[in-house]
Design a protein around this motif. Structure first.
Motif, PDB file in Angstrom:
ATOM      1  N   GLU A  24       0.836  -1.209   0.000  1.00 60.43           N
ATOM      2  CA  GLU A  24       0.000   0.000   0.000  1.00 60.43           C
ATOM      3  C   GLU A  24       0.867   1.255   0.000  1.00 60.43           C
ATOM      4  N   LEU A  25       1.930   1.217   0.793  1.00 59.29           N
ATOM      5  CA  LEU A  25       2.848   2.352   0.842  1.00 59.29           C
ATOM      6  C   LEU A  25       3.536   2.550  -0.515  1.00 59.29           C
ATOM      7  N   ARG A  27       2.386   1.654  -3.457  1.00 56.60           N
ATOM      8  CA  ARG A  27       1.401   2.184  -4.414  1.00 56.60           C
ATOM      9  C   ARG A  27       1.161   3.675  -4.176  1.00 56.60           C
ATOM     10  N   ALA A  28       1.062   4.067  -2.920  1.00 60.26           N
ATOM     11  CA  ALA A  28       0.792   5.467  -2.596  1.00 60.26           C
ATOM     12  C   ALA A  28       1.902   6.391  -3.092  1.00 60.26           C
TER      13      ALA A  28
END
Length: 79
Positions: A24-25, A27-28
Motif C-alpha cells: 500500500e505504501l 502504491r501510494a
C-alpha cells in the motif's frame, strides 16, 4: 518521497503480513517494492555427506528461496 521500499522476509507468517502495508505504501508513493531474505547455514557441524555435495545443497536451498520470493512477489505484480 519513497522510491524503493525493501521488505525483509524471514519465512515467517509475521514477516509476510508486512507485505500488504508495504504494498500500500509503495502504491501510494509509486515506489518500487523489493523483497529480500537471508538464509543462515546451520550452526552445528555439516555432516560429511553434505560436504561432498555442499554445492548441490546450496543450489537447492537457493532455488527454494527464489521460488518463495517469486510466489510472494507475484501478489504485487501489476499493481
Amino acid at each position: 518521497m519513497f522510491r524503493k521500499i525493501l521488505v525483509p522476509l524471514d519465512g515467517s507468517p509475521e514477516a509476510e503480513r508486512a507485505l500488504e502495508p508495504a504494498g500500500e505504501l509503495a502504491r501510494a508513493f509509486q515506489a518500487e517494492l523489493r523483497l529480500g531474505t537471508v538464509e543462515e547455514m546451520p550452526e552445528e557441524p555439516v555432516p560429511s555427506e553434505w560436504e561432498l555435495n555442499l554445492g548441490g545443497f546450496l543450489e537447492r536451498k537457493r532455488q527454494q528461496v527464489l521460488e518463495n520470493l517469486e510466489r510472494l512477489a507475484a501478489t504485487f505484480r501489476g499493481q
